[in-house]
Structure formats: C-alpha cells, structure tokens
Design a protein around this motif. Structure first.
Motif, PDB file in Angstrom:
ATOM      1  N   UNK A  64     -10.739 -11.065   2.128  1.00  9.89           N
ATOM      2  CA  UNK A  64     -10.958  -9.615   2.106  1.00  9.89           C
ATOM      3  C   UNK A  64     -10.713  -9.031   3.493  1.00  9.89           C
ATOM      4  N   UNK A  65     -11.166  -9.717   4.514  1.00 10.89           N
ATOM      5  CA  UNK A  65     -10.946  -9.228   5.881  1.00 10.89           C
ATOM      6  C   UNK A  65      -9.453  -9.173   6.199  1.00 10.89           C
ATOM      7  N   UNK A  66      -8.703 -10.186   5.783  1.00  5.21           N
ATOM      8  CA  UNK A  66      -7.252 -10.152   6.037  1.00  5.21           C
ATOM      9  C   UNK A  66      -6.602  -9.023   5.242  1.00  5.21           C
ATOM     10  N   UNK A  67      -7.092  -8.752   4.021  1.00  3.89           N
ATOM     11  CA  UNK A  67      -6.580  -7.620   3.245  1.00  3.89           C
ATOM     12  C   UNK A  67      -6.873  -6.311   3.972  1.00  3.89           C
ATOM     13  N   UNK A  68      -8.083  -6.182   4.499  1.00  2.97           N
ATOM     14  CA  UNK A  68      -8.442  -4.957   5.235  1.00  2.97           C
ATOM     15  C   UNK A  68      -7.532  -4.756   6.453  1.00  2.97           C
ATOM     16  N   UNK A  69      -7.288  -5.843   7.180  1.00  2.00           N
ATOM     17  CA  UNK A  69      -6.407  -5.745   8.351  1.00  2.00           C
ATOM     18  C   UNK A  69      -5.001  -5.331   7.937  1.00  2.00           C
ATOM     19  N   UNK A  70      -4.506  -5.927   6.848  1.00  2.00           N
ATOM     20  CA  UNK A  70      -3.163  -5.575   6.350  1.00  2.00           C
ATOM     21  C   UNK A  70      -3.138  -4.111   5.908  1.00  2.00           C
ATOM     22  N   UNK A  71      -4.179  -3.699   5.199  1.00  2.00           N
ATOM     23  CA  UNK A  71      -4.258  -2.299   4.756  1.00  2.00           C
ATOM     24  C   UNK A  71      -4.295  -1.356   5.960  1.00  2.00           C
ATOM     25  N   UNK A  72      -5.018  -1.744   6.994  1.00  5.21           N
ATOM     26  CA  UNK A  72      -5.097  -0.906   8.193  1.00  5.21           C
ATOM     27  C   UNK A  72      -3.738  -0.831   8.881  1.00  5.21           C
ATOM     28  N   UNK A  73      -3.036  -1.983   8.958  1.00  7.55           N
ATOM     29  CA  UNK A  73      -1.687  -1.977   9.565  1.00  7.55           C
ATOM     30  C   UNK A  73      -0.752  -1.061   8.776  1.00  7.55           C
ATOM     31  N   UNK A  74      -0.816  -1.158   7.432  1.00  7.48           N
ATOM     32  CA  UNK A  74       0.031  -0.310   6.584  1.00  7.48           C
ATOM     33  C   UNK A  74      -0.311   1.166   6.781  1.00  7.48           C
ATOM     34  N   UNK A  75      -1.611   1.468   6.860  1.00  5.63           N
ATOM     35  CA  UNK A  75      -2.045   2.855   7.091  1.00  5.63           C
ATOM     36  C   UNK A  75      -1.553   3.347   8.453  1.00  5.63           C
ATOM     37  N   UNK A  76      -1.678   2.502   9.467  1.00  2.41           N
ATOM     38  CA  UNK A  76      -1.211   2.875  10.809  1.00  2.41           C
ATOM     39  C   UNK A  76       0.292   3.148  10.794  1.00  2.41           C
ATOM     40  N   UNK A  77       1.058   2.314  10.078  1.00  4.73           N
ATOM     41  CA  UNK A  77       2.516   2.523   9.997  1.00  4.73           C
ATOM     42  C   UNK A  77       2.847   3.827   9.291  1.00  4.73           C
ATOM     43  N   UNK A  78       2.136   4.124   8.178  1.00  6.59           N
ATOM     44  CA  UNK A  78       2.367   5.395   7.466  1.00  6.59           C
ATOM     45  C   UNK A  78       2.085   6.580   8.385  1.00  6.59           C
ATOM     46  N   UNK A  79       0.951   6.495   9.093  1.00  3.86           N
ATOM     47  CA  UNK A  79       0.593   7.596   9.994  1.00  3.86           C
ATOM     48  C   UNK A  79       1.614   7.731  11.126  1.00  3.86           C
ATOM     49  N   UNK A  80       2.087   6.602  11.637  1.00  2.00           N
ATOM     50  CA  UNK A  80       3.098   6.642  12.706  1.00  2.00           C
ATOM     51  C   UNK A  80       4.392   7.260  12.191  1.00  2.00           C
ATOM     52  N   UNK A  81       4.776   6.877  10.954  1.00  2.00           N
ATOM     53  CA  UNK A  81       5.996   7.406  10.358  1.00  2.00           C
ATOM     54  C   UNK A  81       5.880   8.918  10.167  1.00  2.00           C
ATOM     55  N   UNK A  82       4.720   9.367   9.669  1.00  2.00           N
ATOM     56  CA  UNK A  82       4.502  10.807   9.487  1.00  2.00           C
ATOM     57  C   UNK A  82       4.545  11.530  10.827  1.00  2.00           C
ATOM     58  N   UNK A  83       3.923  10.936  11.825  1.00  2.00           N
ATOM     59  CA  UNK A  83       3.915  11.553  13.159  1.00  2.00           C
ATOM     60  C   UNK A  83       5.338  11.618  13.717  1.00  2.00           C
ATOM     61  N   UNK A  84       6.110  10.547  13.521  1.00  2.00           N
ATOM     62  CA  UNK A  84       7.500  10.530  13.999  1.00  2.00           C
ATOM     63  C   UNK A  84       8.333  11.579  13.281  1.00  2.00           C
ATOM     64  N   UNK A  85       8.140  11.696  11.949  1.00  2.00           N
ATOM     65  CA  UNK A  85       8.879  12.689  11.175  1.00  2.00           C
ATOM     66  C   UNK A  85       8.513  14.099  11.631  1.00  2.00           C
ATOM     67  N   UNK A  86       7.229  14.336  11.849  1.00  4.11           N
ATOM     68  CA  UNK A  86       6.777  15.658  12.302  1.00  4.11           C
ATOM     69  C   UNK A  86       7.362  15.962  13.676  1.00  4.11           C
ATOM     70  N   UNK A  87       7.356  14.960  14.551  1.00  4.91           N
ATOM     71  CA  UNK A  87       7.919  15.167  15.893  1.00  4.91           C
ATOM     72  C   UNK A  87       9.415  15.426  15.794  1.00  4.91           C
ATOM     73  N   UNK A  88      10.079  14.726  14.893  1.00  7.47           N
ATOM     74  CA  UNK A  88      11.519  14.926  14.703  1.00  7.47           C
ATOM     75  C   UNK A  88      11.823  16.326  14.205  1.00  7.47           C
TER      76      UNK A  88
END
Length: 150
Positions: A116-140
């Motif tokens: 479960x902890x590894x799933x949480x870490x993976x979910x957090x990484x995926x969430x961070x990537x989505x947020x980074x992608x949105x931030x990059x798109x907004x900046x673009x």
C-alpha cells in the motif's frame, strides 16, 4: 475516483484482524503451556517432598508393607508426572504451531502495508507529474499569449 491504496485499505483491515486473532490464539496457547509446566513442576516438587519424607522416616526399622506402599505411590506419581509431561509437550507443539500461524499472518499484514505504501508513493508521483504537466501547459499558454501581444 478511489485510488488503489484506498481500495487496498479494506484488504489491510482484514489482514490486521487475522493477525490479531492469530496473536490471541498464540497467547491462549502460551497460557496453556505455562499452566501445564506449572503442573509438572508442582508434581515433581510433591514427589521430591514425599521422597524426602520417606528418607527421614526410614531412620529406624521400616515395615516391609509400608516400604512397598511408598514405592507403589512413587511409581504412581511417576506415571502421573509422565502423563502431565506428555500434556505439556503437546501444549508446546500447539504453541509452536500458533506462533508460526501468527508469524505468517504478521508477515502478510506487513507485506500489505508495504505494498500500500508503494502504491501511495506511485500515486503521489503520478499526481506530481499531472500537476507539473498542467503547470507547464499553463506556462506555455501564458508565454504564447505574451508572444502574440504587440
């Protein structure tokens, strides 16, 4: 949208309950071992006291019938002690089985916690990537608007 780590919490709860039940069964088995061991100790102590009593009363002449009766009683005590020792041995085997069952349940629970902890870490990484992608798109988009302005 329920995350995998949240769905697995139900499984973890089940594993925790199984581990707790196994722990309780192991505790009951340990108590039985302690009781059986105490019985063996008490019988051995009683037999020793009886032998000491016979020795102290044998200072003078002892009637043959009395001596035979003492020996017969000691033999009976030997049988009772042997039977009690068998019960103790059996209780110890049950305890070892219960301990192994608890260990297995504990390991399953720990494995689920780690998964479960590894799933949480993976979910957090995926969430961070989505947020980074949105931030990059907004900046673009913001950069593109600035480029178009005269």
């Amino acid at each position: 949208l329920m995350l995998r780590s949240q769905r697995l919490a139900v499984v973890l709860s089940l594993e925790e309950r199984k581990e707790q039940e196994a722990l309780e069964r192991m505790g009951e088995a340990r108590t039985l071992v302690e009781q059986q061991r105490q019985q063996v100790d008490n019988l051995n102590q009683y037999q020793q006291e009886y032998r000491d009593q016979i020795r102290s009363s044998q200072q003078g002449v002892v009637d043959v019938r009395r001596l035979q009766s003492w020996q017969a009683f000691i033999a009976q005590l030997d049988q009772v002690i042997a039977q009690q020792q068998k019960q103790l041995d059996q209780a110890e085997k049950v305890f070892e089985t219960r301990r192994a069952e608890w260990q297995e349940a504990y390991e399953r629970k720990r494995g689920m916690e780690k998964y479960i902890e590894s799933c949480r870490l993976q979910e957090q990484r995926e969430q961070d990537l989505r947020e980074q992608k949105l931030a990059d798109e907004a900046a673009g988009r913001a950069f593109g608007r600035r480029q178009r302005q005269p």
